[in-house]
Design a protein around this motif. Sequence first.
Motif, PDB file in Angstrom:
ATOM      1  N   VAL A 113       1.433  -1.167   0.170  1.00  0.00           N
ATOM      2  CA  VAL A 113       0.005   0.022  -0.209  1.00  0.00           C
ATOM      3  C   VAL A 113       1.272   1.551  -0.208  1.00  0.00           C
ATOM      4  O   VAL A 113       0.345   1.700  -0.523  1.00  0.00           O
ATOM      5  CB  VAL A 113      -1.031   0.167   1.492  1.00  0.00           C
ATOM      6  CG1 VAL A 113      -1.567   1.439   1.105  1.00  0.00           C
ATOM      7  CG2 VAL A 113      -2.303  -1.407   0.978  1.00  0.00           C
ATOM      8  N   SER A 157       2.741   1.681  -3.140  1.00  0.00           N
ATOM      9  CA  SER A 157       1.766   2.220  -4.116  1.00  0.00           C
ATOM     10  C   SER A 157       1.085   3.590  -4.233  1.00  0.00           C
ATOM     11  O   SER A 157       1.242   4.314  -5.845  1.00  0.00           O
ATOM     12  CB  SER A 157       0.648   0.627  -4.921  1.00  0.00           C
ATOM     13  OG  SER A 157       0.717   0.284  -5.011  1.00  0.00           O
ATOM     14  N   TRP A 215      -4.036   6.484 -11.078  1.00  0.00           N
ATOM     15  CA  TRP A 215      -4.440   3.889 -10.062  1.00  0.00           C
ATOM     16  C   TRP A 215      -4.308   3.551 -11.401  1.00  0.00           C
ATOM     17  O   TRP A 215      -3.508   2.646 -10.853  1.00  0.00           O
ATOM     18  CB  TRP A 215      -5.247   5.041  -9.174  1.00  0.00           C
ATOM     19  CG  TRP A 215      -5.730   3.850  -8.555  1.00  0.00           C
ATOM     20  CD1 TRP A 215      -6.177   3.259  -7.865  1.00  0.00           C
ATOM     21  CD2 TRP A 215      -4.847   3.413  -7.083  1.00  0.00           C
ATOM     22  NE1 TRP A 215      -6.140   1.610  -7.112  1.00  0.00           N
ATOM     23  CE2 TRP A 215      -4.953   3.038  -6.216  1.00  0.00           C
ATOM     24  CE3 TRP A 215      -3.346   4.230  -7.154  1.00  0.00           C
ATOM     25  CZ2 TRP A 215      -4.470   2.227  -5.605  1.00  0.00           C
ATOM     26  CZ3 TRP A 215      -2.832   3.477  -6.000  1.00  0.00           C
ATOM     27  CH2 TRP A 215      -3.249   2.447  -5.293  1.00  0.00           C
ATOM     28  N   ARG A 216      -5.142   3.711 -12.476  1.00  0.00           N
ATOM     29  CA  ARG A 216      -5.523   2.268 -13.075  1.00  0.00           C
ATOM     30  C   ARG A 216      -4.100   2.080 -13.431  1.00  0.00           C
ATOM     31  O   ARG A 216      -3.632   1.288 -13.912  1.00  0.00           O
ATOM     32  CB  ARG A 216      -6.691   2.956 -13.846  1.00  0.00           C
ATOM     33  CG  ARG A 216      -7.605   2.481 -13.987  1.00  0.00           C
ATOM     34  CD  ARG A 216      -8.620   3.026 -14.806  1.00  0.00           C
ATOM     35  NE  ARG A 216     -10.207   3.729 -14.386  1.00  0.00           N
ATOM     36  CZ  ARG A 216     -11.118   4.448 -14.976  1.00  0.00           C
ATOM     37  NH1 ARG A 216     -11.044   4.131 -16.671  1.00  0.00           N
ATOM     38  NH2 ARG A 216     -11.579   4.306 -15.144  1.00  0.00           N
ATOM     39  N   MET A 258      -1.973   0.336 -11.803  1.00  0.00           N
ATOM     40  CA  MET A 258      -1.679  -0.625 -10.998  1.00  0.00           C
ATOM     41  C   MET A 258      -1.356  -1.606 -12.605  1.00  0.00           C
ATOM     42  O   MET A 258      -1.096  -3.096 -11.885  1.00  0.00           O
ATOM     43  CB  MET A 258      -3.203  -0.684 -11.153  1.00  0.00           C
ATOM     44  CG  MET A 258      -3.280  -0.514  -9.910  1.00  0.00           C
ATOM     45  SD  MET A 258      -2.910  -1.263  -7.685  1.00  0.00           S
ATOM     46  CE  MET A 258      -1.880  -0.003  -7.652  1.00  0.00           C
ATOM     47  N   GLU A 277       2.421  -2.232 -12.631  1.00  0.00           N
ATOM     48  CA  GLU A 277       2.919  -3.096 -11.587  1.00  0.00           C
ATOM     49  C   GLU A 277       2.409  -4.657 -11.322  1.00  0.00           C
ATOM     50  O   GLU A 277       3.189  -5.011 -11.504  1.00  0.00           O
ATOM     51  CB  GLU A 277       2.422  -2.717 -10.436  1.00  0.00           C
ATOM     52  CG  GLU A 277       2.686  -1.215  -9.692  1.00  0.00           C
ATOM     53  CD  GLU A 277       2.202  -1.340  -8.075  1.00  0.00           C
ATOM     54  OE1 GLU A 277       2.401  -0.194  -7.395  1.00  0.00           O
ATOM     55  OE2 GLU A 277       1.099  -1.017  -7.727  1.00  0.00           O
ATOM     56  N   LEU A 319       1.168  -2.927  -4.391  1.00  0.00           N
ATOM     57  CA  LEU A 319      -0.409  -3.667  -5.002  1.00  0.00           C
ATOM     58  C   LEU A 319      -0.098  -4.142  -6.270  1.00  0.00           C
ATOM     59  O   LEU A 319      -1.143  -5.691  -5.788  1.00  0.00           O
ATOM     60  CB  LEU A 319      -1.734  -2.713  -4.738  1.00  0.00           C
ATOM     61  CG  LEU A 319      -1.839  -2.243  -3.133  1.00  0.00           C
ATOM     62  CD1 LEU A 319      -3.465  -1.124  -3.735  1.00  0.00           C
ATOM     63  CD2 LEU A 319      -1.804  -2.990  -2.365  1.00  0.00           C
ATOM     64  N   GLY A 320      -0.646  -3.531  -7.064  1.00  0.00           N
ATOM     65  CA  GLY A 320      -0.651  -4.660  -8.449  1.00  0.00           C
ATOM     66  C   GLY A 320       0.835  -5.762  -8.553  1.00  0.00           C
ATOM     67  O   GLY A 320       0.385  -7.363  -8.711  1.00  0.00           O
ATOM     68  N   THR A 336      -6.433  -8.289  -2.532  1.00  0.00           N
ATOM     69  CA  THR A 336      -5.919  -6.983  -3.451  1.00  0.00           C
ATOM     70  C   THR A 336      -6.774  -6.401  -4.029  1.00  0.00           C
ATOM     71  O   THR A 336      -6.582  -5.229  -4.146  1.00  0.00           O
ATOM     72  CB  THR A 336      -4.797  -7.588  -4.087  1.00  0.00           C
ATOM     73  OG1 THR A 336      -3.990  -8.847  -2.989  1.00  0.00           O
ATOM     74  CG2 THR A 336      -4.289  -6.641  -4.778  1.00  0.00           C
ATOM     75  N   ILE A 337      -7.794  -6.939  -5.036  1.00  0.00           N
ATOM     76  CA  ILE A 337      -8.652  -5.515  -5.838  1.00  0.00           C
ATOM     77  C   ILE A 337      -9.388  -4.743  -4.574  1.00  0.00           C
ATOM     78  O   ILE A 337     -10.270  -3.959  -4.657  1.00  0.00           O
ATOM     79  CB  ILE A 337      -9.961  -6.889  -6.546  1.00  0.00           C
ATOM     80  CG1 ILE A 337      -8.571  -7.726  -7.236  1.00  0.00           C
ATOM     81  CG2 ILE A 337     -10.359  -6.031  -6.348  1.00  0.00           C
ATOM     82  CD1 ILE A 337      -9.546  -8.232  -8.253  1.00  0.00           C
ATOM     83  N   ILE A 359      -7.006  -2.213  -3.142  1.00  0.00           N
ATOM     84  CA  ILE A 359      -7.428  -1.230  -3.947  1.00  0.00           C
ATOM     85  C   ILE A 359      -8.252  -0.209  -4.701  1.00  0.00           C
ATOM     86  O   ILE A 359      -8.043   0.875  -5.269  1.00  0.00           O
ATOM     87  CB  ILE A 359      -6.814  -1.834  -5.858  1.00  0.00           C
ATOM     88  CG1 ILE A 359      -5.443  -2.677  -5.916  1.00  0.00           C
ATOM     89  CG2 ILE A 359      -7.166  -1.339  -7.319  1.00  0.00           C
ATOM     90  CD1 ILE A 359      -4.945  -3.264  -6.499  1.00  0.00           C
TER      91      ILE A 359
END
Length: 313
Positions: A109, A112, A240-241, A244, A247, A259-260, A278-279, A282
């Motif tokens: 966390v 990211s 943010w997208r 992810m 990553e 997180l990715g 994890t999803i 995020i």
Amino acid sequence: MLPDPSTTSAAATSTGATTPAPASSPHDEFRRLESGLDALQTVPPTERGPFRRALDGVLPPVLLLVALVCAWQFYTVVAEPRPDLYPGPLNVAAAIGERWADGRLQQAVATSIARGGAGFLIAVAIGTPLGLLLAEWRLLRRALGPLLSGLQVLPSVAWVPAAIIWFGLTDATVYFVVLMGAVPSIANGLVSGIDHVPPQLRRVGTVLGASRSQLATLVILPAALPGYLSGLKQGWAFSWRSLMAAEIIAMGGSIGFGLGSMLQQSRELADLPAVLATILIILAVGILVELVAFAPVERRLLRRRGLNPGAHR
């Protein structure tokens, strides 16, 4: 014979003569104009304490989340699906607890959020002047505008293979993908906001003697703040997208554990509770940034402009 000073003063007073006030600068005129327009459009809000404002902003999504989790748990109890394919909330909570206990969740966390925040700030520093140039320079807008709109439509994940070849498995790859996703959204949002600025404001600024740069920064940009804020929100979403996506694909090397990366590791282990955990994390980070950073600023801005009266009843 010299005139008596007292007589001269009395005569000046009786005729209404006054000492001329010092001339104000165009910058002060713009500030007074903006304050007057804001005061004219402002809707008087209902006084509410900070706790009530925070409760009104946080309570509805929290209640909806609780309802969704209860429905999820009800389904797992009634239908009794396979836990490896349809884990329940308790299984997902256990996966979050395991990763919190070994420290991986905190590390992911923090990594990211730091990357996303830094990439977003860099995108703002690039996208804001670019949007101003596109809005004020018509030739540049005709030449670069379609390309910028195309970059906004292009999925950011498409940049990951090229970025890996150019920068290797380093943080530069992640930041490049984030910038390519966020800068077009911020610039286009600012251009859209400027397009909706009333032309009367431009004329007033010109009459007050504003130069081209003063007109853009002191008149046009403040007037375009609602559209600009929408572009910033969209830019953060794309940041943010994109982060992810980068990553998940770019793992190893000197790239930190985010997180990715944790999502990709859980997929490789076929650990569905960890994948869902994890999803959800995020998603929670994205919602938290919206509630804490953007929503209060947007409400305050709309209240000053008188654009959202229903939110203060």
